[in-house]
Design a protein around this motif. Sequence first.
Motif, PDB file in Angstrom:
ATOM      1  N   PRO A 210       0.569  -1.522  -0.119  1.00 49.18           N
ATOM      2  CA  PRO A 210       0.038  -0.447   0.276  1.00 49.18           C
ATOM      3  C   PRO A 210       0.388   1.528  -0.135  1.00 49.18           C
ATOM      4  N   LEU A 211       1.455   1.277   0.510  1.00 43.65           N
ATOM      5  CA  LEU A 211       2.749   2.528   1.137  1.00 43.65           C
ATOM      6  C   LEU A 211       3.307   2.806  -1.097  1.00 43.65           C
ATOM      7  N   HIS A 212       3.775   1.632  -1.664  1.00 41.74           N
ATOM      8  CA  HIS A 212       3.427   1.954  -2.743  1.00 41.74           C
ATOM      9  C   HIS A 212       2.680   2.442  -4.095  1.00 41.74           C
TER      10      HIS A 212
ATOM     11  N   VAL B   2       9.128   6.996  -0.204  1.00 38.10           N
ATOM     12  CA  VAL B   2       9.677   7.812  -0.012  1.00 38.10           C
ATOM     13  C   VAL B   2      10.335   8.302   0.914  1.00 38.10           C
ATOM     14  N   ALA B   3      10.870   9.150   0.804  1.00 38.84           N
ATOM     15  CA  ALA B   3      11.548   9.585   1.642  1.00 38.84           C
ATOM     16  C   ALA B   3      11.869  10.833   2.400  1.00 38.84           C
ATOM     17  N   MET B   4      11.449  11.175   3.140  1.00 32.77           N
ATOM     18  CA  MET B   4      11.735  12.224   4.418  1.00 32.77           C
ATOM     19  C   MET B   4      12.349  12.193   5.117  1.00 32.77           C
TER      20      MET B   4
ATOM     21  N   GLY C 297      19.083  12.938  11.436  1.00 33.75           N
ATOM     22  CA  GLY C 297      18.762  14.476  13.198  1.00 33.75           C
ATOM     23  C   GLY C 297      17.557  15.320  12.776  1.00 33.75           C
ATOM     24  N   ALA C 298      16.222  14.497  11.767  1.00 39.59           N
ATOM     25  CA  ALA C 298      15.071  15.265  11.445  1.00 39.59           C
ATOM     26  C   ALA C 298      14.042  14.103  11.524  1.00 39.59           C
ATOM     27  N   GLY C 299      13.180  14.073  11.820  1.00 42.56           N
ATOM     28  CA  GLY C 299      11.731  13.117  11.939  1.00 42.56           C
ATOM     29  C   GLY C 299      10.969  13.546  11.763  1.00 42.56           C
ATOM     30  N   SER C 300       9.989  14.098  13.385  1.00 37.17           N
ATOM     31  CA  SER C 300       9.033  14.344  13.516  1.00 37.17           C
ATOM     32  C   SER C 300       9.202  15.953  12.808  1.00 37.17           C
ATOM     33  N   ASP C 301      10.055  16.497  13.102  1.00 36.94           N
ATOM     34  CA  ASP C 301      11.032  18.115  12.883  1.00 36.94           C
ATOM     35  C   ASP C 301      11.109  18.274  11.200  1.00 36.94           C
TER      36      ASP C 301
ATOM     37  N   LYS D   1      19.000   9.648   3.794  1.00 36.79           N
ATOM     38  CA  LYS D   1      17.837   9.797   4.653  1.00 36.79           C
ATOM     39  C   LYS D   1      17.778   8.211   5.133  1.00 36.79           C
ATOM     40  N   THR D   2      16.755   7.796   6.126  1.00 42.06           N
ATOM     41  CA  THR D   2      16.603   6.671   7.106  1.00 42.06           C
ATOM     42  C   THR D   2      15.416   6.457   7.765  1.00 42.06           C
ATOM     43  N   PHE D   3      15.909   5.480   7.588  1.00 43.89           N
ATOM     44  CA  PHE D   3      13.839   4.837   8.241  1.00 43.89           C
ATOM     45  C   PHE D   3      12.876   4.405   6.869  1.00 43.89           C
ATOM     46  N   ILE D   4      13.680   4.226   5.709  1.00 45.73           N
ATOM     47  CA  ILE D   4      12.772   3.879   4.468  1.00 45.73           C
ATOM     48  C   ILE D   4      12.447   3.346   3.931  1.00 45.73           C
ATOM     49  N   THR D   5      10.991   2.393   4.424  1.00 40.89           N
ATOM     50  CA  THR D   5      10.059   1.515   3.930  1.00 40.89           C
ATOM     51  C   THR D   5      10.186   0.985   2.211  1.00 40.89           C
ATOM     52  N   ASN D   6      10.098  -0.069   1.928  1.00 39.82           N
ATOM     53  CA  ASN D   6      10.303  -0.370   0.258  1.00 39.82           C
ATOM     54  C   ASN D   6      11.867   0.574   0.470  1.00 39.82           C
TER      55      ASN D   6
ATOM     56  N   GLU E  94      17.918  -3.841  11.142  1.00 39.14           N
ATOM     57  CA  GLU E  94      17.191  -5.380  11.517  1.00 39.14           C
ATOM     58  C   GLU E  94      16.262  -4.522  12.628  1.00 39.14           C
ATOM     59  N   LYS E  95      14.963  -4.384  12.464  1.00 38.90           N
ATOM     60  CA  LYS E  95      14.078  -3.984  13.510  1.00 38.90           C
ATOM     61  C   LYS E  95      13.321  -5.339  14.546  1.00 38.90           C
ATOM     62  N   VAL E  96      12.807  -4.295  15.580  1.00 41.34           N
ATOM     63  CA  VAL E  96      11.982  -5.387  16.291  1.00 41.34           C
ATOM     64  C   VAL E  96      10.941  -6.286  15.424  1.00 41.34           C
TER      65      VAL E  96
ATOM     66  N   ASP F  56      11.910  -4.355   4.102  1.00 41.02           N
ATOM     67  CA  ASP F  56      13.343  -3.707   3.735  1.00 41.02           C
ATOM     68  C   ASP F  56      13.091  -2.528   4.081  1.00 41.02           C
ATOM     69  N   THR F  57      13.507  -1.505   5.671  1.00 40.39           N
ATOM     70  CA  THR F  57      13.335  -0.829   6.053  1.00 40.39           C
ATOM     71  C   THR F  57      15.526   0.086   5.886  1.00 40.39           C
ATOM     72  N   CYS F  58      15.443   0.855   5.031  1.00 41.03           N
ATOM     73  CA  CYS F  58      16.885   0.912   5.115  1.00 41.03           C
ATOM     74  C   CYS F  58      17.481   2.072   4.882  1.00 41.03           C
TER      75      CYS F  58
ATOM     76  N   ARG G  32       2.687   3.143  15.798  1.00 42.73           N
ATOM     77  CA  ARG G  32       2.714   4.839  16.704  1.00 42.73           C
ATOM     78  C   ARG G  32       3.613   5.400  16.361  1.00 42.73           C
ATOM     79  N   ILE G  33       4.666   5.082  15.403  1.00 40.00           N
ATOM     80  CA  ILE G  33       5.610   5.879  15.482  1.00 40.00           C
ATOM     81  C   ILE G  33       6.075   6.788  14.036  1.00 40.00           C
ATOM     82  N   TYR G  34       5.795   5.874  13.271  1.00 40.13           N
ATOM     83  CA  TYR G  34       5.948   6.290  11.531  1.00 40.13           C
ATOM     84  C   TYR G  34       4.617   6.868  10.949  1.00 40.13           C
ATOM     85  N   ALA G  35       4.780   7.650  10.018  1.00 42.73           N
ATOM     86  CA  ALA G  35       3.839   8.500   9.645  1.00 42.73           C
ATOM     87  C   ALA G  35       2.988   9.199  10.279  1.00 42.73           C
TER      88      ALA G  35
ATOM     89  N   GLU H 121       2.089  11.508  18.952  1.00 40.31           N
ATOM     90  CA  GLU H 121       2.116  12.361  19.726  1.00 40.31           C
ATOM     91  C   GLU H 121       1.718  14.209  18.679  1.00 40.31           C
ATOM     92  N   ILE H 122       2.264  13.439  17.518  1.00 40.50           N
ATOM     93  CA  ILE H 122       2.592  14.429  16.502  1.00 40.50           C
ATOM     94  C   ILE H 122       1.058  14.536  15.805  1.00 40.50           C
ATOM     95  N   MET H 123       0.563  13.406  15.964  1.00 40.19           N
ATOM     96  CA  MET H 123      -1.090  13.407  15.468  1.00 40.19           C
ATOM     97  C   MET H 123      -2.150  13.608  16.858  1.00 40.19           C
TER      98      MET H 123
HETATM   99  C1  FAD Z   1      10.123   0.701  10.352  1.00 44.51           C
HETATM  100  C2  FAD Z   1       9.603   2.184   9.924  1.00 44.51           C
HETATM  101  C3  FAD Z   1       9.725   2.768   9.006  1.00 44.51           C
HETATM  102  C4  FAD Z   1       9.796   3.943   8.498  1.00 44.51           C
HETATM  103  N1  FAD Z   1       9.349   4.346   7.509  1.00 44.51           N
HETATM  104  C5  FAD Z   1       9.401   5.925   6.820  1.00 44.51           C
HETATM  105  C6  FAD Z   1       9.684   5.972   5.592  1.00 44.51           C
HETATM  106  O1  FAD Z   1       9.425   5.459   4.390  1.00 44.51           O
HETATM  107  N2  FAD Z   1       9.818   7.888   4.652  1.00 44.51           N
HETATM  108  C7  FAD Z   1       9.702   8.770   5.434  1.00 44.51           C
HETATM  109  O2  FAD Z   1      10.383   9.238   5.330  1.00 44.51           O
HETATM  110  N3  FAD Z   1      10.112   7.399   7.356  1.00 44.51           N
HETATM  111  C8  FAD Z   1       9.766   6.637   7.387  1.00 44.51           C
HETATM  112  N4  FAD Z   1       9.992   6.101   9.087  1.00 44.51           N
HETATM  113  C9  FAD Z   1      10.192   7.770   9.515  1.00 44.51           C
HETATM  114  C10 FAD Z   1       9.337   7.583  10.811  1.00 44.51           C
HETATM  115  O3  FAD Z   1       8.212   8.342  10.556  1.00 44.51           O
HETATM  116  C11 FAD Z   1       9.952   8.392  12.006  1.00 44.51           C
HETATM  117  O4  FAD Z   1      10.757   7.935  12.804  1.00 44.51           O
HETATM  118  C12 FAD Z   1       9.446   9.661  12.963  1.00 44.51           C
HETATM  119  O5  FAD Z   1       8.479  10.820  11.571  1.00 44.51           O
HETATM  120  C13 FAD Z   1       9.237   9.822  13.782  1.00 44.51           C
HETATM  121  O6  FAD Z   1      10.830  10.373  13.987  1.00 44.51           O
HETATM  122  P1  FAD Z   1      12.046  10.659  14.692  1.00 44.51           P
HETATM  123  O7  FAD Z   1      11.852   9.149  14.796  1.00 44.51           O
HETATM  124  O8  FAD Z   1      13.414  11.050  14.269  1.00 44.51           O
HETATM  125  O9  FAD Z   1      11.754  10.760  15.755  1.00 44.51           O
HETATM  126  P2  FAD Z   1      11.790  12.226  16.865  1.00 44.51           P
HETATM  127  O10 FAD Z   1      10.955  13.049  15.734  1.00 44.51           O
HETATM  128  O11 FAD Z   1      13.409  12.756  16.907  1.00 44.51           O
HETATM  129  O12 FAD Z   1      11.124  11.867  17.650  1.00 44.51           O
HETATM  130  C14 FAD Z   1      11.308  11.613  18.562  1.00 44.51           C
HETATM  131  C15 FAD Z   1      10.004  11.943  20.083  1.00 44.51           C
HETATM  132  O13 FAD Z   1       9.729  12.558  20.706  1.00 44.51           O
HETATM  133  C16 FAD Z   1       8.678  12.638  19.621  1.00 44.51           C
HETATM  134  N5  FAD Z   1       7.860  14.648  19.603  1.00 44.51           N
HETATM  135  C17 FAD Z   1       8.780  15.275  18.046  1.00 44.51           C
HETATM  136  N6  FAD Z   1       7.852  16.442  18.441  1.00 44.51           N
HETATM  137  C18 FAD Z   1       7.040  16.399  19.548  1.00 44.51           C
HETATM  138  C19 FAD Z   1       6.583  17.374  19.463  1.00 44.51           C
HETATM  139  N7  FAD Z   1       6.168  18.513  18.542  1.00 44.51           N
HETATM  140  N8  FAD Z   1       5.979  17.022  20.633  1.00 44.51           N
HETATM  141  C20 FAD Z   1       5.467  15.889  21.465  1.00 44.51           C
HETATM  142  N9  FAD Z   1       6.614  15.082  20.656  1.00 44.51           N
HETATM  143  C21 FAD Z   1       7.429  15.041  20.201  1.00 44.51           C
HETATM  144  C22 FAD Z   1       8.789  12.181  18.709  1.00 44.51           C
HETATM  145  O14 FAD Z   1       6.978  11.407  19.504  1.00 44.51           O
HETATM  146  C23 FAD Z   1       8.490  10.378  19.718  1.00 44.51           C
HETATM  147  O15 FAD Z   1       7.996   9.837  20.714  1.00 44.51           O
HETATM  148  C24 FAD Z   1       9.709   5.070   9.136  1.00 44.51           C
HETATM  149  C25 FAD Z   1      10.102   4.840  10.725  1.00 44.51           C
HETATM  150  C26 FAD Z   1      10.517   3.041  11.276  1.00 44.51           C
HETATM  151  C27 FAD Z   1      10.477   3.321  12.001  1.00 44.51           C
END
Ligand code: FAD
Length: 385
Positions: free
Chosen positions: A94-96, A129-131, A135-139, A160-165, A206-208, A214-216, A366-369, A373-375
């Motif tokens: 579905p990601l594709h 898709v690689a966002m 050094g930057a996930g949520s932000d 880029k890191t953690f990229i699905t597919n 190596e994921k939990v 294939d995440t890489c 609860r972590i990706y997409a 907390e961001i939701m």
């Molecule tokens: C298996 C897997 C597959 C993934 N696939 C993809 C993919 O295909 N493409 C892609 O681009 N990314 C992908 N990701 C990355 C994923 O989207 C990020 O890991 C996620 O957005 C969180 O970013 P971070 O890991 O940098 O955590 P951080 O942003 O460092 O967050 C750490 C903690 O701080 C909290 N936090 C951060 N900011 C706030 C805030 N403003 N308010 C409250 N709490 C906050 C977070 O909720 C979290 O609990 C994947 C991740 C995993 C593990």
Amino acid sequence: MIGLPRSIYNEDHEMFRQSVRDFVAKEITPNNATWEKDKMVSRESWKKLGENGFLVIQAPEEFGGLGINDFRFNAAFIEELGLSGCSGPAIGYPLHNDIVAPYLIHYATEAAKKKYLPKMISGDYIAAVAMTEPGAGSDLQGIRATAEDQGDHYVINGSKTFITNGYLADVVVVAAKTDPTKGAKGISLFLVDSTMPGFSKGKPFEKVGLHAQDTCELFFEDVKVPKENLLGKVGEGFVYLMTELAQERLVVALAALALAESTYQITVEYVKERPAFGKTVADFQNTKYQLAQLATELQMGRVYCDKLVELHQEGQLDGANASAAKLAMTELQCKVADVCVQLHGGYGYMWEYQVARAYADARVQRIYAGTNEIMKELIARKILK
Ligand SMILES: Cc1cc2nc3c(=O)[nH]c(=O)nc-3n(C[C@H](O)[C@H](O)[C@H](O)COP(=O)(O)OP(=O)(O)OC[C@H]3O[C@@H](n4cnc5c(N)ncnc54)[C@H](O)[C@@H]3O)c2cc1C
């Protein structure tokens, strides 16, 4: 399930659903254990999906698609994969289809659509898709990858890191800064082909859980990207991401609910068979109450998700509601997995049991997409605006 009639799907959707179910039973379920060991699904499985018309069905016919702009078909596909309990395929395919392909359909140049869409539809090309960066996930605004305009092409640098597919990917939508001084307005999106010099991939992590996925990491070293691979307009990437993320979050919600239903179902079967104190685990009042509670919450989730699919189909699903769906359904999936492990006793902690893998697989939802907390941030923004 306790069962309520569903009204959003008609006969055509149900026929399609049955064909997906047959395909999953024949091609996905029997191979999933091997794919979990390989840390990825097979390329062959993508080709078979393509041959059966399950990839990017919404793509216009001129690019080899079926031109089916009815998200209920996509939802049925996601649901059937999730109900199989094969979490890796339920996320990667579905990601594709529903997360990456929309960027091409909505924003790619004609030349890029012609080049990539037919191959994504046939399964020859796998998309990612690689966002996220180390050094930057949520932000997302904090990304550091750059795309420098060099006249007739861009040059991309960064990682880029953690990229699905990611490991299998042939084409990747990459977010990069075209103007590092402009924050969100400095982000643009590009299509990067895995054959482009300077583009490389790390080994699958190596994921939990989600072992068949294939995440890489992806690396970009002076990657020359033709101008025709820019998606939409320069500096509009952040807006496109925010627009498309609503569907991404709905997709995760739908997969979460279906995967939770499959975990619940295997547990119902298990407790009916497992003997204890001269009866079965199903005979204990605690078991009945736990299952009744889960069945009720899953039923609520089903009605809720059907409504959201309907709203999305009508073009009315906003970001806050998509975020709420992702939040609610992934929390429910984790709750269901936890209760179901408990009802399996020690066997629930053994990797060879599907419920143990379901427990590990659920956690990342609860972590990706966007983390949950961001939701909540996005939902609160709508409440308090
Ligand atoms: C298996 C897997 C597959 C993934 N696939 C993809 C993919 O295909 N493409 C892609 O681009 N990314 C992908 N990701 C990355 C994923 O989207 C990020 O890991 C996620 O957005 C969180 O970013 P971070 O890991 O940098 O955590 P951080 O942003 O460092 O967050 C750490 C903690 O701080 C909290 N936090 C951060 N900011 C706030 C805030 N403003 N308010 C409250 N709490 C906050 C977070 O909720 C979290 O609990 C994947 C991740 C995993 C593990």
